[in-house]
Write a protein that holds these residues in place. Structure first.
Motif, PDB file in Angstrom:
ATOM      1  N   PHE A  70      -6.030  -9.437 -13.390  1.00  0.00           N
ATOM      2  CA  PHE A  70      -6.639  -8.341 -12.272  1.00  0.00           C
ATOM      3  C   PHE A  70      -5.864  -8.696 -11.229  1.00  0.00           C
ATOM      4  N   SER A  71      -5.121  -7.816 -10.542  1.00  0.00           N
ATOM      5  CA  SER A  71      -5.119  -7.595  -8.681  1.00  0.00           C
ATOM      6  C   SER A  71      -5.951  -6.659  -8.212  1.00  0.00           C
ATOM      7  N   SER A  72      -6.550  -7.326  -6.718  1.00  0.00           N
ATOM      8  CA  SER A  72      -6.623  -6.192  -6.223  1.00  0.00           C
ATOM      9  C   SER A  72      -6.093  -5.478  -5.163  1.00  0.00           C
ATOM     10  N   ASP A  73      -4.590  -6.105  -5.278  1.00  0.00           N
ATOM     11  CA  ASP A  73      -3.853  -5.689  -3.954  1.00  0.00           C
ATOM     12  C   ASP A  73      -3.216  -4.312  -4.421  1.00  0.00           C
ATOM     13  N   LYS A  74      -3.528  -3.212  -3.419  1.00  0.00           N
ATOM     14  CA  LYS A  74      -3.454  -1.506  -3.737  1.00  0.00           C
ATOM     15  C   LYS A  74      -2.051  -0.658  -3.364  1.00  0.00           C
ATOM     16  N   LYS A  75      -1.194  -2.024  -2.582  1.00  0.00           N
ATOM     17  CA  LYS A  75       0.272  -1.293  -2.076  1.00  0.00           C
ATOM     18  C   LYS A  75       0.648  -0.424  -2.904  1.00  0.00           C
ATOM     19  N   LEU A  76       1.027  -0.950  -4.302  1.00  0.00           N
ATOM     20  CA  LEU A  76       1.600   0.321  -5.268  1.00  0.00           C
ATOM     21  C   LEU A  76       0.965   1.941  -5.718  1.00  0.00           C
ATOM     22  N   ALA A  77      -0.273   1.505  -5.907  1.00  0.00           N
ATOM     23  CA  ALA A  77      -1.176   2.937  -5.487  1.00  0.00           C
ATOM     24  C   ALA A  77      -1.008   3.599  -4.289  1.00  0.00           C
ATOM     25  N   PHE A  78      -1.396   2.549  -3.578  1.00  0.00           N
ATOM     26  CA  PHE A  78      -1.676   3.639  -2.380  1.00  0.00           C
ATOM     27  C   PHE A  78       0.167   4.474  -0.979  1.00  0.00           C
ATOM     28  N   GLY A  79       0.910   3.922  -1.982  1.00  0.00           N
ATOM     29  CA  GLY A  79       2.108   4.443  -0.971  1.00  0.00           C
ATOM     30  C   GLY A  79       2.234   5.781  -1.497  1.00  0.00           C
ATOM     31  N   PRO A  80       2.211   6.668  -3.037  1.00  0.00           N
ATOM     32  CA  PRO A  80       2.370   8.048  -3.308  1.00  0.00           C
ATOM     33  C   PRO A  80       0.801   8.858  -2.409  1.00  0.00           C
ATOM     34  N   LYS A  81      -0.011   7.717  -2.210  1.00  0.00           N
ATOM     35  CA  LYS A  81      -1.133   8.896  -2.231  1.00  0.00           C
ATOM     36  C   LYS A  81      -1.509   8.563  -1.152  1.00  0.00           C
ATOM     37  N   PHE A  82      -1.015   8.376  -0.377  1.00  0.00           N
ATOM     38  CA  PHE A  82      -0.668   8.385   1.087  1.00  0.00           C
ATOM     39  C   PHE A  82       0.110   8.718   2.151  1.00  0.00           C
ATOM     40  N   GLY A  83       1.543   7.991   1.547  1.00  0.00           N
ATOM     41  CA  GLY A  83       2.352   8.239   1.957  1.00  0.00           C
ATOM     42  C   GLY A  83       2.408   6.386   2.722  1.00  0.00           C
ATOM     43  N   PRO A  84       3.943   5.752   2.188  1.00  0.00           N
ATOM     44  CA  PRO A  84       4.233   4.477   3.170  1.00  0.00           C
ATOM     45  C   PRO A  84       4.543   4.752   4.403  1.00  0.00           C
ATOM     46  N   GLY A  85       3.796   3.573   5.053  1.00  0.00           N
ATOM     47  CA  GLY A  85       3.273   3.900   6.764  1.00  0.00           C
ATOM     48  C   GLY A  85       2.392   4.383   7.489  1.00  0.00           C
ATOM     49  N   THR A  86       1.601   4.812   6.864  1.00  0.00           N
ATOM     50  CA  THR A  86       1.120   6.413   7.360  1.00  0.00           C
ATOM     51  C   THR A  86      -0.295   5.346   7.882  1.00  0.00           C
ATOM     52  N   PRO A  87      -0.678   5.773   9.049  1.00  0.00           N
ATOM     53  CA  PRO A  87      -2.190   5.463   9.343  1.00  0.00           C
ATOM     54  C   PRO A  87      -2.850   5.039   8.420  1.00  0.00           C
ATOM     55  N   LEU A  88      -3.373   5.987   6.658  1.00  0.00           N
ATOM     56  CA  LEU A  88      -4.423   4.576   5.850  1.00  0.00           C
ATOM     57  C   LEU A  88      -4.054   4.534   4.803  1.00  0.00           C
ATOM     58  N   TYR A  89      -1.783   3.972   4.950  1.00  0.00           N
ATOM     59  CA  TYR A  89      -1.738   3.161   3.624  1.00  0.00           C
ATOM     60  C   TYR A  89      -1.963   2.520   4.974  1.00  0.00           C
ATOM     61  N   GLU A  90      -1.556   2.305   5.954  1.00  0.00           N
ATOM     62  CA  GLU A  90      -1.673   0.713   6.661  1.00  0.00           C
ATOM     63  C   GLU A  90      -2.861  -0.142   6.951  1.00  0.00           C
ATOM     64  N   HIS A  91      -4.090   0.786   6.800  1.00  0.00           N
ATOM     65  CA  HIS A  91      -5.170   0.662   7.275  1.00  0.00           C
ATOM     66  C   HIS A  91      -5.930   0.054   5.835  1.00  0.00           C
ATOM     67  N   HIS A  92      -5.538   0.277   4.472  1.00  0.00           N
ATOM     68  CA  HIS A  92      -6.129   0.482   2.739  1.00  0.00           C
ATOM     69  C   HIS A  92      -5.876  -1.058   3.033  1.00  0.00           C
ATOM     70  N   THR A  93      -4.234  -0.911   3.111  1.00  0.00           N
ATOM     71  CA  THR A  93      -3.639  -2.096   2.376  1.00  0.00           C
ATOM     72  C   THR A  93      -3.354  -3.070   3.924  1.00  0.00           C
ATOM     73  N   THR A  94      -4.546  -3.695   4.503  1.00  0.00           N
ATOM     74  CA  THR A  94      -4.594  -4.515   5.548  1.00  0.00           C
ATOM     75  C   THR A  94      -5.541  -5.019   5.411  1.00  0.00           C
ATOM     76  N   SER A  95      -6.750  -4.185   4.761  1.00  0.00           N
ATOM     77  CA  SER A  95      -8.296  -4.506   5.019  1.00  0.00           C
ATOM     78  C   SER A  95      -8.219  -5.499   3.498  1.00  0.00           C
TER      79      SER A  95
END
Ligand code: HEM
Length: 412
Positions: A70-95
């Motif tokens: 099981f992985s905590s890496d959420k890049k796959l989920a947050f792309g469609p949710k926030f839009g790749p490259g958006t501020p929310l995407y960058e924030h949540h995928t970097t924390s």
């Protein structure tokens, strides 16, 4: 009154067709009958979007501790949710919380190193004084909101001190935090999304100014921000983006969750007379009261993981790429783990709740949150024996972060 939330409700159609993206108003008032139904009949529930909703304690514990499958890496989920490259995407995928090792471990080590027992001891006098001052202000007002005038004021002070944010600049922190973490809820309106994106952008420029200033005036080992800037573990320094987003995450992580812990605890105690009476006469129950509130009304109700390697969970075969929602709120009421789980018992022991999750990503700020809860809840109730609700507390209506927007109360 001794509430046993939802213990005798009949299973509802909500539970049978449970969809975390479409929850009815009644669910937010009391999600526990739905959780019970799922735990008993469909503990690894397939949601309409294909993701799985997991409700049994043993299964959550397994998933939290197994970082091979099981992985905590959420890049796959947050792309469609926030839009790749958006501020929310960058924030949540970097924390750190939404990453795996080695990056996660590198950031976590620095934070954990600053939250030593000595650091906690050093925090105690300031928190105690703040709580006394807030109590004085409540006494002067007579009628007040236990969220706005009490619970929300405590974490902002503690996290602000921890990162050395000048007091006069802390005003916008709570609204940013609500907007950024609110964007993690399963269902998100366009307005919530826009608010979250804006909050990340504003919070970034605020944090950049803070970090730039601290780089010029580095402090000692007990200063969390200086530690993150210096990275004395011998690992690579965090990049500017990594540093800023993890500071923002820290400022957020300890905020709404702890406000809700204190708010939920006060409402529980103001509506459970026998438990309140026990706490009034026995301060040694302060610690176990906080644990029971974290179990009974977990302020963080949901977590997520991706399946990174094929595995079976409770007899369900999971394929790589599947997305799980781990329901802490349901696991913490699992009768397989907690005798009489719908009973609110401030002396409950043992109480191995999952309010702070478990395993390698378990809340790194749990001792800070516990300290705040223990200094706030019991002492306030003992100081003001006439404290009571002055209206119906208004819920935040969020599936992930469970708490109240407002708790009208009085000393009359
Ligand atoms: C009642 C208050 C709190 C609750 C209920 C809570 C809950 C949680 C939970 C459930 C996680 C695990 C998330 C996951 O892996 O899915 C977590 C992680 C984390 N929390 Fe807390 N938290 C609280 C307060 C705090 C405070 C006060 C701080 C900071 C001082 C903090 C900092 C963090 C950090 C940095 C992580 C990420 C840990 C990692 O990924 O290794 N939390 N928290």
């Amino acid at each position: 009154m001794q509430a046993t939330s939802g213990a005798r409700d009949e299973p509802t159609s909500v539970a049978a067709s449970f969809d975390p993206e479409h929850l009815p108003a009644a669910f937010f008032e009391d999600p526990y009958p739905t959780y019970r139904w799922l735990r008993e009949r469909d503990p690894v529930h397939r949601c309409p979007d294909g993701s799985l909703f997991v409700t049994r304690y043993a299964d959550l514990d397994t998933v939290y501790r197994d970082r091979t499958h099981f992985s905590s890496d959420k890049k796959l989920a947050f792309g469609p949710k926030f839009g790749p490259g958006t501020p929310l995407y960058e924030h949540h995928t970097t924390s750190l919380v939404f990453n795996d090792d080695p990056y996660h471990a590198r950031v976590r080590r620095q934070i954990a190193g600053a939250l030593t027992p000595n650091a906690l001891k050093a925090m105690t006098p300031a928190v105690t004084t703040l709580i006394e001052r807030l109590g004085d202000a409540l006494a002067a007002k007579g009628r007040f909101d236990l969220i706005e005038d009490f619970a929300a004021a405590i974490p902002v002070e503690v996290i602000g001190n921890l990162l050395g944010v000048p007091r006069e600049e802390r005003g916008p922190l709570r609204a940013w935090s609500l907007a950024i973490l609110g964007a993690l809820d399963p269902a998100l309106s366009a307005e919530q999304l826009a608010r979250g994106q804006r909050a990340v952008t504003e919070f970034l420029s605020f944090t950049k100014a803070l970090v730039d200033d601290r780089r010029r005036h580095l402090r000692g080992d007990d200063d969390l921000l200086s530690r993150l800037i210096r990275d004395e573990t011998g690992g690579a320094l965090l990049s500017e983006t990594e540093l800023l987003h993890n500071c923002i995450f820290l400022l957020n992580a300890g905020h709404e969750t702890t406000t809700n812990l204190i708010g939920n605890a006060l409402v529980l105690l103001l509506t459970h007379d026998e438990e309140r009476a026990r706490l009034m006469t026995d301060p040694t129950l302060d610690a176990s009261t906080v644990e029971e509130c974290l179990r009974y009304e977990s302020s963080n109700q949901l977590g997520n993981r991706f399946v990174s390697a094929a595995v079976s969970l409770a007899g369900v075969e999971l394929a790589p790429g599947e997305y799980l929602t781990l329901c802490i709120g349901a696991a913490n009421r699992d009768p397989e783990r907690f005798p009489d789980p719908d009973r609110f018992d401030i002396g409950r022991a043992p109480n191995p709740h999952l309010g702070f999750a478990a395993g390698g990503h378990a809340c790194v700020g749990m001792s800070v949150a516990r300290l705040e809860g223990q200094l706030a809840v019991g002492p306030l109730l003992r100081r003001f024996p006439t404290l009571s609700l002055a209206g119906t507390p208004i819920r935040g209506r969020r599936a992930r972060f469970r708490g109240f927007r407002s708790i009208p109360a009085t000393l009359a």
